[in-house]
Motif scaffolding. Structure first.
Motif, PDB file in Angstrom:
ATOM      1  N   ILE A 101       0.853  -1.191   0.000  1.00  0.00           N
ATOM      2  CA  ILE A 101       0.000   0.000   0.000  1.00  0.00           C
ATOM      3  C   ILE A 101       0.891   1.245   0.000  1.00  0.00           C
ATOM      4  O   ILE A 101       1.814   1.343   0.803  1.00  0.00           O
ATOM      5  CB  ILE A 101      -0.909   0.019   1.255  1.00  0.00           C
ATOM      6  N   TYR A 102       0.613   2.153  -0.928  1.00  0.00           N
ATOM      7  CA  TYR A 102       1.422   3.379  -0.991  1.00  0.00           C
ATOM      8  C   TYR A 102       0.616   4.485  -1.659  1.00  0.00           C
ATOM      9  O   TYR A 102      -0.350   4.226  -2.374  1.00  0.00           O
ATOM     10  CB  TYR A 102       2.726   3.136  -1.752  1.00  0.00           C
ATOM     11  N   ASP A 152      -0.199  -2.490 -10.137  1.00  0.00           N
ATOM     12  CA  ASP A 152      -0.438  -1.064  -9.893  1.00  0.00           C
ATOM     13  C   ASP A 152      -1.857  -0.626 -10.265  1.00  0.00           C
ATOM     14  O   ASP A 152      -2.300   0.442  -9.889  1.00  0.00           O
ATOM     15  CB  ASP A 152       0.546  -0.251 -10.759  1.00  0.00           C
ATOM     16  N   THR A 153      -2.537  -1.454 -11.029  1.00  0.00           N
ATOM     17  CA  THR A 153      -3.792  -0.991 -11.609  1.00  0.00           C
ATOM     18  C   THR A 153      -5.014  -1.346 -10.766  1.00  0.00           C
ATOM     19  O   THR A 153      -6.131  -1.029 -11.150  1.00  0.00           O
ATOM     20  CB  THR A 153      -3.989  -1.578 -13.027  1.00  0.00           C
ATOM     21  N   GLN A 154      -4.806  -2.023  -9.653  1.00  0.00           N
ATOM     22  CA  GLN A 154      -5.930  -2.319  -8.765  1.00  0.00           C
ATOM     23  C   GLN A 154      -5.639  -1.721  -7.387  1.00  0.00           C
ATOM     24  O   GLN A 154      -4.494  -1.704  -6.938  1.00  0.00           O
ATOM     25  CB  GLN A 154      -6.148  -3.827  -8.616  1.00  0.00           C
ATOM     26  N   SER A 155      -6.689  -1.303  -6.729  1.00  0.00           N
ATOM     27  CA  SER A 155      -6.510  -0.711  -5.413  1.00  0.00           C
ATOM     28  C   SER A 155      -6.339  -1.803  -4.372  1.00  0.00           C
ATOM     29  O   SER A 155      -6.749  -2.937  -4.576  1.00  0.00           O
ATOM     30  CB  SER A 155      -7.736   0.125  -5.061  1.00  0.00           C
ATOM     31  N   PRO A 156      -5.735  -1.456  -3.217  1.00  0.00           N
ATOM     32  CA  PRO A 156      -5.608  -2.439  -2.133  1.00  0.00           C
ATOM     33  C   PRO A 156      -6.975  -3.013  -1.737  1.00  0.00           C
ATOM     34  O   PRO A 156      -7.098  -4.222  -1.520  1.00  0.00           O
ATOM     35  CB  PRO A 156      -5.015  -1.628  -0.990  1.00  0.00           C
ATOM     36  N   GLY A 157      -7.978  -2.156  -1.668  1.00  0.00           N
ATOM     37  CA  GLY A 157      -9.303  -2.643  -1.284  1.00  0.00           C
ATOM     38  C   GLY A 157      -9.822  -3.700  -2.239  1.00  0.00           C
ATOM     39  O   GLY A 157     -10.403  -4.701  -1.823  1.00  0.00           O
ATOM     40  N   TRP A 158      -9.582  -3.494  -3.518  1.00  0.00           N
ATOM     41  CA  TRP A 158      -9.992  -4.465  -4.516  1.00  0.00           C
ATOM     42  C   TRP A 158      -9.280  -5.792  -4.289  1.00  0.00           C
ATOM     43  O   TRP A 158      -9.865  -6.864  -4.346  1.00  0.00           O
ATOM     44  CB  TRP A 158      -9.685  -3.936  -5.921  1.00  0.00           C
TER      45      TRP A 158
END
Length: 491
Positions: free
Chosen positions: A306-307, A340-346
């Motif tokens: 996460i960044y 890089d193209t998906q969020s941590p939540g996803w």
RNA sequence: CGGGGCGUGGCGCAGUCCGGUUAGCGCACCUGCUUUGGGAGCAGGAGGUCGCCGGUUCGAAUCCGGCCGCCCCGACCA
């Protein structure tokens, strides 16, 4: 949450299908009743297969491979076997296609085979035909072989993993000089299956033998393991058959013993299939999706970085890679998802759907404090722990999850296992709670059939130590019973 | 094989009863910018022989006839 899994309480069948599809295990295929096993599902099966294969080899077995096609005449040789399998066989009758006058593809009449081939539903026949050539003397025995293969049974109503027209399995086929040795082998392999189910799948099972009506076509005795699913239905998870001399007689397989006497060979066969994956799903998974036991999960741990900017990204990824290496060195199978193209939540949601036992997240906050966030899939608990000693902590957590899944499953089974003496009570339990029911049975096929017709429940097994148990009276007929047997509605 | 339901972009659906602009919507997809600690937002974009064949009509996703396929329940089934 447009992509959430249907809750079990709303529609159990839909829940099961959702878990399979959203866990990326398998899809329905264009070929009716067959499934497309996706990489995730195949990796799971490979883990199961590798472990079982190791156990088979540890008990003295070797692998071989027989053809997928069985000459049709072989199926006729063992009377009960034909009867059992004839109505679900795919048959190859031609060797090529041609076009008719309207341009439609049809089997070329000129290519009609002299003899039809059956796509194997199981391989006893072709294997025993061959064993009759391999075995002459007691010195040739025992033969302890297994094959990993696909088989086809043209089922009327398929369900992903649980009952598909084509499925992957292993089938062990052994040949022995004596009845005692063959029975010993049958029981040994039942124990192997039991160990695998309980220690690896974390799925508690009961051992026993089948009643005559549920026996494998051609077997003298069918041993089985039965597990209880979350909806209260039983699943036959593996079978080990004592075949007596039935197949040896059908394929004229004899040997000369130490006393120069010609005798028929004694046989066993045993198998488990991709159906185990269905059992695994219905034992552990929840309304958030798949839950996998650490010993079989394709990935035991997934690392999610996460960044919020490039500087953080560099530091976070460096920490993630360091920990990934540390875990891998400790023998943990770990995946790092630095997409890089998906969020941590996803990603959190995605790996929960896929049942990854442990998620490890590292963000700027953790870096500052030399921590990581650990989340376990089974309980969905999250904890912040120090980076120091992470490999040992994760290994311990994986062990704990493995143990806990088994304990939970066993507890659920206990809650849904009943003992009844009275037929009305039996009907009520089967109707309302489902689950396993221990009850007395007089041993007759008529009684068994009547109970099935009236309640939908079948005898799942007769316990191995049935004769040591209390005798009693059949709950329906009042006739003498040699001991309780296990009833349930079944898949 | 019996009962029920459904075939419309990759997925899920609306539209069909009562024929009529360019067949819509959500998700997914592509591009850009902003985002990223529990399924991100905005803007732009691409993608459809409406299961198949035939009929009626000036005109059919829509009406009529036939066919095919899939799903669910049951029967069946290691």
């Amino acid at each position: 949450m447009a992509e959430a899994v249907t809750p079990r309480a709303d529609d159990y069948s839909q829940w099961y299908n959702d878990v399979v599809r959203k866990g990326k295990l398998a899809d329905n295929s264009p070929a009716r009743g067959c499934m497309i096993i996706r990489p995730n599902g195949m990796a799971l099966w490979e883990n199961m297969r590798d472990e079982l294969d190791r156990m088979f080899k540890d008990t003295g077995h070797e692998n071989f491979y027989f053809p997928i096609f069985i000459p049709e005449r072989f199926m006729e040789r063992e009377a009960e076997h034909v009867e059992g399998f004839a109505k679900e066989c795919a048959v190859v009758t031609h060797s090529r296609l041609t076009q008719d006058e309207e341009g439609n593809l049809i089997p070329d009449p000129e290519s009609k085979l002299g003899e039809n081939y059956i796509v194997r539903p199981t391989s006893e026949t072709i294997i025993w035909d061959t064993y009759s050539k391999w075995i002459q003397s007691y010195r040739d025995l025992p033969l302890l072989y297994n094959q990993w293969a696909n088989v086809v049974r043209w089922e009327m109503r398929p369900r992903l993993f649980l009952r598909t027209a084509e499925f992957l399995w292993q089938e062990g086929h052994t040949a022995h000089a004596t009845k005692e040795e063959a029975i010993e082998e049958t029981e040994r392999m039942l124990d192997v299956y039991t160990t695998f189910a309980e220690d690896y799948m974390a799925m508690p099972v009961h051992q026993g033998t089948k009643s005559e009506s549920e026996r494998f076509p051609g077997a003298v005795d069918t041993y089985c393991i039965e597990a209880l699913m979350q909806d209260g239905k039983a699943l036959q998870a593996g079978t080990s058959h004592f075949l007596g001399q039935n197949f040896a007689k059908a394929f004229d397989c004899t040997f000369t013993d130490e006393n120069n006497e010609e005798t028929y060979v004694w046989a066993t066969s045993w198998g488990v299939s991709t159906r185990l994956i269905g059992g695994l799903i219905m034992t552990h998974s929840d309304d958030q999706g798949l839950v996998l036991p650490p010993k079989l999960a394709p990935h035991q741990v997934v690392i999610v970085p996460i960044y919020f900017n490039d500087d953080q990204k560099t530091d976070v990824l460096a920490a993630c890679e360091r920990i990934q290496e540390e875990l891998a060195d400790a023998g943990v199978t770990v995946k790092m998802d630095d997409d890089d193209t998906q969020s941590p939540g996803w990603k959190f949601n995605e790996y929960e759907l896929q049942g990854v036992p442990v998620r490890l997240a590292i963000g700027p906050r953790d870096l500052e404090n030399d921590n990581v966030e650990l989340a376990r899939r089974d309980t969905r608990e999250k904890t912040i722990v120090p980076q120091a000693g992470i490999a040992e902590r994760v290994s311990d957590l994986l062990d704990e999850i493995q143990t806990s899944l088994y304990t939970q499953a066993k507890e659920r089974r206990k809650e849904r296992t009943h003992t009844v003496d009275d037929y009305d009570a039996f009907r009520e339990v089967i109707d309302e709670d489902g689950g396993f029911v221990w009850a007395h049975w007089d041993g007759s096929a008529e009684t068994e059939e009547r109970i099935q017709e009236e309640t939908g429940a079948t005898i799942r097994l007769l316990p191995l130590d049935r004769e040591d148990g209390e005798s009693g009276e059949d709950m329906l007929t009042g006739e003498p019973s040699e001991g309780r047997v296990l009833f349930a509605k079944a898949y």
